[in-house]
Design an enzyme around this catalytic site. Structure first.
Site, PDB file in Angstrom:
ATOM      1  N   CYS A 169      -7.883  -6.873   6.752  1.00  0.00           N
ATOM      2  CA  CYS A 169      -8.229  -7.948   5.813  1.00  0.00           C
ATOM      3  C   CYS A 169      -8.930  -9.072   6.569  1.00  0.00           C
ATOM      4  O   CYS A 169      -8.659 -10.247   6.363  1.00  0.00           O
ATOM      5  CB  CYS A 169      -6.998  -8.457   5.067  1.00  0.00           C
ATOM      6  SG  CYS A 169      -5.696  -9.137   6.129  1.00  0.00           S
ATOM      7  N   ASP A 227      -3.395   0.426   8.328  1.00  0.00           N
ATOM      8  CA  ASP A 227      -3.750  -0.935   7.909  1.00  0.00           C
ATOM      9  C   ASP A 227      -3.270  -1.872   9.019  1.00  0.00           C
ATOM     10  O   ASP A 227      -2.134  -2.328   9.022  1.00  0.00           O
ATOM     11  CB  ASP A 227      -3.079  -1.266   6.575  1.00  0.00           C
ATOM     12  CG  ASP A 227      -3.486  -2.625   6.039  1.00  0.00           C
ATOM     13  OD1 ASP A 227      -4.693  -2.898   5.948  1.00  0.00           O
ATOM     14  OD2 ASP A 227      -2.576  -3.430   5.728  1.00  0.00           O
ATOM     15  N   ASP A 286       7.135   1.314  16.801  1.00  0.00           N
ATOM     16  CA  ASP A 286       5.736   0.981  17.061  1.00  0.00           C
ATOM     17  C   ASP A 286       4.905   2.261  16.975  1.00  0.00           C
ATOM     18  O   ASP A 286       5.153   3.221  17.716  1.00  0.00           O
ATOM     19  CB  ASP A 286       5.634   0.368  18.464  1.00  0.00           C
ATOM     20  CG  ASP A 286       4.261  -0.216  18.763  1.00  0.00           C
ATOM     21  OD1 ASP A 286       3.255   0.343  18.265  1.00  0.00           O
ATOM     22  OD2 ASP A 286       4.186  -1.215  19.493  1.00  0.00           O
ATOM     23  N   LYS A 331       0.835  -1.216   0.000  1.00  0.00           N
ATOM     24  CA  LYS A 331       0.000   0.000   0.000  1.00  0.00           C
ATOM     25  C   LYS A 331       0.861   1.253   0.000  1.00  0.00           C
ATOM     26  O   LYS A 331       0.487   2.264  -0.607  1.00  0.00           O
ATOM     27  CB  LYS A 331      -0.950  -0.032   1.204  1.00  0.00           C
ATOM     28  CG  LYS A 331      -1.911  -1.220   1.178  1.00  0.00           C
ATOM     29  CD  LYS A 331      -2.799  -1.257   2.407  1.00  0.00           C
ATOM     30  CE  LYS A 331      -3.648  -2.513   2.426  1.00  0.00           C
ATOM     31  NZ  LYS A 331      -2.843  -3.748   2.647  1.00  0.00           N
TER      32      LYS A 331
END
Length: 451
Positions: free
Chosen positions: A387, A334, A318, A273
């Site tokens: 997803c 994402d 992170d 992406k």
């Protein structure tokens, strides 16, 4: 001992010892030289046996007096390989499936049980002949309970079947289960800065590889024939394209990045992406690709170089703890998720995920969303995507965030957006594999109101 079935058994042994199926398979294929046809057979046998293991265990229980869970794991894997060929691989003659499986038992310390293996598989063949000819698979005895019935027939754990039944009903859940047991397709995203769909199509066709355009995605191609090693396809080294499932391509269209903007991809690796965002921006602007795993970011760097993109900068860390980002135009989040929309690509994921792991993931997702939302300037936007097909990781996370963050709102896709047709009444996007013929995805665009 270098036969394709022996190599498949070695990979299955490693899976049962805790290895991921794709890692175990890759390890095996790197160690031996096999022709392309044999490599494809090893891949099909490993992924198929792992994916269908609940169904295969049910067949063993139906044919044998000793239940599957009472057998040594390696013997059960040998039976899985034989039965998978008989039940699901009709191009392999039953005699070949039986004989090679019996030999596999002898070669791996089960000479004393080779008669049992031979008898069980030949019993299967006889039942198949009675039910509908030599090429017919046998009917599996199924319980009346719809959850167990679908779980055994399509080889899913009961909790996933229950989850989908609650969302989609029986007929659609069965369609979804069937879709998730297909061999996954390969989609390409053409790099518009280096090539065109027409150029890539022509190059592929010149090598005898068929492909097709994908609706609503102007730079996406789906391969329709066997392609061999991806790196050997025309245009790979030139950066003409990258592999990315069509539903994952939709995410960057929802983000809608513009040239010159500052974009943060908060969970970027391995970078599909991220590189798409750069292409959509004409490689003009500032893209920060963040991830806490340095090894996975190396894959992103390799793809960035191959695609010849200059606007991407790497940030290892992170995203729940990063403090240096405050005025981004757009953020892509994402998140790590259970992957229940991509179970066809990850053969063992259905057995690895649990309701408990989903609960832990949803907490992580909420933490990531709360913190990365601070990266966005007033009137900027954040796209949250997964997803998975689990409401706790999708709608649940968004509803919780909006409840605690009144200065944010859902922004539906524009009427001329390529993803408008996947939009729901609530404004978020849900891609359903059995309806749209691509990986399952959830995504939503959130707009930050001026403070």
């Amino acid at each position: 001992m270098t036969s394709s079935r022996q190599q498949a058994l070695i990979a299955l042994r490693d899976v049962h010892q805790g290895a991921y199926a794709d890692v175990a398979l890759d390890r095996v294929l790197r160690k031996v030289e096999l022709p392309d046809n044999d490599r494809r057979l090893v891949t099909e046998l490993v992924y198929g046996s792992v994916r269908r293991q609940r169904t295969l265990d049910a067949i063993i229980d139906q044919l044998a007096t000793k239940k599957s869970h009472q057998q040594p794991l390696l013997l059960r894997s040998i039976l899985h390989l034989g039965l998978y060929q008989l039940q699901f691989q009709k191009r392999i003659p039953p005699s070949a499936a039986v004989n090679t499986t019996v030999q596999l038992a002898k070669d791996n310390g089960f000479s004393g049980l080779s008669g049992f293996v031979n008898g069980l598989l030949r019993k299967y063949v006889r039942l198949g002949e009675v039910e509908g000819g030599e090429s017919s698979h046998i009917s599996i005895k199924l319980p009346e309970n719809p959850v167990e019935r679908l779980g055994i027939l399509h080889s899913f754990p009961d909790w996933i079947v229950s989850l989908w039944l609650e969302q989609f009903g029986f007929a659609q859940t069965e369609q979804l289960c069937e879709w998730m047991n297909q061999t996954p397709t390969i989609d390409l995203r053409v790099n518009r800065l280096r090539s065109s769909c027409e150029e890539v199509e022509t190059a592929l066709q010149n090598q005898g590889i068929l492909c097709e355009r994908i609706p609503n995605l102007p730079y996406a191609l789906r391969l329709l024939s066997k392609s061999g090693a991806i790196k050997n396809l025309p245009g790979f080294n030139e950066g003409w394209w990258t592999v990315q499932d069509s539903s994952a391509q939709l995410v960057s269209y929802l983000l809608n990045p513009q040239p010159g903007e500052v974009i943060i991809d908060a969970c970027a690796a391995p970078g599909g992406k991220t590189t798409h965002i750069a292409e959509l921006m004409g490689d003009e602007g500032e893209i920060w690709a963040c991830d806490r795993t340095a090894s996975r970011l190396r894959k992103l760097q390799q793809n960035t170089q191959r695609l010849n993109l200059k606007s991407i900068q790497i940030c290892t860390g992170d995203s729940r703890n990063l403090a240096q980002f405050q005025n981004a135009d757009r953020v892509l989040l994402d998140v790590p998720c259970s992957g229940l929309g991509t179970l066809h690509r990850h053969a063992d994921a259905r057995w690895r995920q649990t309701p408990q792991s989903v609960g832990e993931l949803s907490i992580l997702q909420e933490e990531l969303l709360l913190h990365t939302s601070t990266f966005v300037k007033d009137n900027g936007c954040l796209v949250y995507s997964t997803c998975t097909l689990h409401p706790a990781e999708n709608e649940g996370v968004i509803k919780s965030f909006l409840k605690s963050s009144p200065n944010w709102k859902i922004e539906p896709p524009a009427t001329n957006s390529p993803i408008r047709e996947y939009s729901t009444d609530e404004g978020w996007i849900k891609v359903l594999p059995h309806k749209h013929n691509m990986d399952g995805f959830f995504m939503v665009c959130l707009r930050k109101k001026p403070s």
